[in-house]
Design an enzyme around this catalytic site. Structure first.
Site, PDB file in Angstrom:
ATOM      1  N   GLY A 119      47.664  35.248  46.309  1.00 21.22           N
ATOM      2  CA  GLY A 119      47.993  33.833  46.401  1.00 21.22           C
ATOM      3  C   GLY A 119      48.536  33.455  47.770  1.00 21.22           C
ATOM      4  N   GLY A 129      30.294  41.912  50.666  1.00 22.15           N
ATOM      5  CA  GLY A 129      30.785  42.591  51.856  1.00 22.15           C
ATOM      6  C   GLY A 129      29.899  42.335  53.067  1.00 22.15           C
ATOM      7  N   GLY A 151      26.841  39.930  52.916  1.00 21.18           N
ATOM      8  CA  GLY A 151      26.954  38.480  52.759  1.00 21.18           C
ATOM      9  C   GLY A 151      27.421  38.104  51.363  1.00 21.18           C
ATOM     10  N   ASP A 194      40.445  37.306  50.228  1.00 21.34           N
ATOM     11  CA  ASP A 194      41.314  36.146  50.097  1.00 21.34           C
ATOM     12  C   ASP A 194      41.012  35.107  51.175  1.00 21.34           C
ATOM     13  OD1 ASP A 194      42.596  37.497  48.007  1.00 21.34           O
ATOM     14  OD2 ASP A 194      44.002  38.441  49.402  1.00 21.34           O
TER      15      ASP A 194
END
Length: 300
Positions: free
Chosen positions: A43, A221, A224, A251
């Site tokens: 987060g 990864g 793409g 993230d």
């Protein structure tokens, strides 16, 4: 008019990182380099990544009243994130133990700590933040019932983005809100279970879409990503870089994609931009420290 481009509801951890020549097998001890402590958590990472790109960002999370919690709050403020939704106390700050090998691949063990105390009641108390946000992003390093409460309190017309990490079965109402559901190969296989017999990522995307999300993104990864919605499945190429540390790259991808979707970009266009952001992130060590600004992405 929304006050925030993106509200991230999720985890905030201190990342304890050790470089190793190779990751240990079961029962094995290996020597590593010096311990480094970085602000992390899926987060908090997403919030910093979005703010670095220029998004008006807020974070709803919980940290402990300790040094790791202060580290995380300082990092959010330094990146330009509004930490008004960060609650303090209830348990020690979450910690992630991370080993990174010379190729940049990592292994992670998370102690949730205060993240496990982010409750549905906390979401209800912060409903004004949800109503003020164009896009809301969540992950599963917080209790699933808290994510359900987020879905139930979304503003009309806002968009919900979910990265189900660590993966687990999802309620129908959460799946139905995802636009998109963002998964890597491991997460896709866990969510599909017995349905995931195919080795073709395009099949995973179609099968996941059939479970209820409005759209799906499968990250691959260096290969793409795939985006899938009612119009079909599209492959988005990656940017070739020399990876140093993949920690937090997913993230960064999710944050960039969520922000671009909120600004009106089509799904494939947003995913292409997010792939560039993720590529830039793996060229530096650490998670939040590695996230690029918009001009850095443009120059990649």
């Amino acid at each position: 008019m929304y006050d925030y481009d993106l509200l991230v509801v999720g985890s905030a951890n201190a990342d304890l990182v050790i470089g190793v020549e190779r990751r240990p097998a079961a029962g094995e001890t290996v020597l590593g380099g010096d311990l480094a402590v970085h602000p992390g958590g899926k987060g908090a990472n997403q919030a910093v990544a979005a703010a670095r790109l220029g998004a008006r960002t807020a974070l709803l999370a919980r940290v402990g009243d300790d040094a790791h919690g202060r580290l995380l709050l300082d990092s959010q403020r330094a990146a330009g994130v509004d930490p008004v939704g960060v609650l303090v106390g209830g348990a020690p700050t979450g910690v992630a133990l991370i080993t990174v090998d010379p190729s940049g691949d990592n292994s992670i063990v998370v102690s949730p700590g205060a993240n496990a105390r982010l409750t549905p009641a906390d979401v209800r108390a912060a409903v004004s933040l949800l109503l003020a946000s164009r896009v809301v992003s969540a992950q599963l390093e917080i209790p699933l019932e808290t994510v359900v409460e987020v879905v139930r309190n979304l503003a009309e017309g806002s968009r919900f983005v979910l990265n189900p990490s660590p993966p687990r079965p999802l309620p129908t109402e959460v799946l139905a809100a995802c636009d998109p559901l963002i998964v890597n190969e491991h997460e896709a296989r866990v969510l599909l279970g017995d349905l995931g017999v195919s080795e073709e990522p395009e099949d995973w995307a179609r099968l996941l879409l059939a479970t209820g999300p409005r759209s799906v993104v499968v990250t691959l990864g260096a290969e793409g990503a795939l985006v899938a919605d009612s119009s079909g499945v599209t492959r988005v190429p990656s940017v070739k870089v020399d990876a140093v540390d993949t920690t937090g790259a997913g993230d960064a991808f999710t944050a960039a994609l969520a922000w671009k979707l909120g600004s009106g970009s089509a799904l494939a266009e947003a995913a292409a931009y997010a792939a560039r952001v993720g590529a830039a992130a793996v060229t530096k060590r650490g998670a939040q420290e590695s996230y690029p600004t918009a001009p850095e992405v443009d120059s990649l």
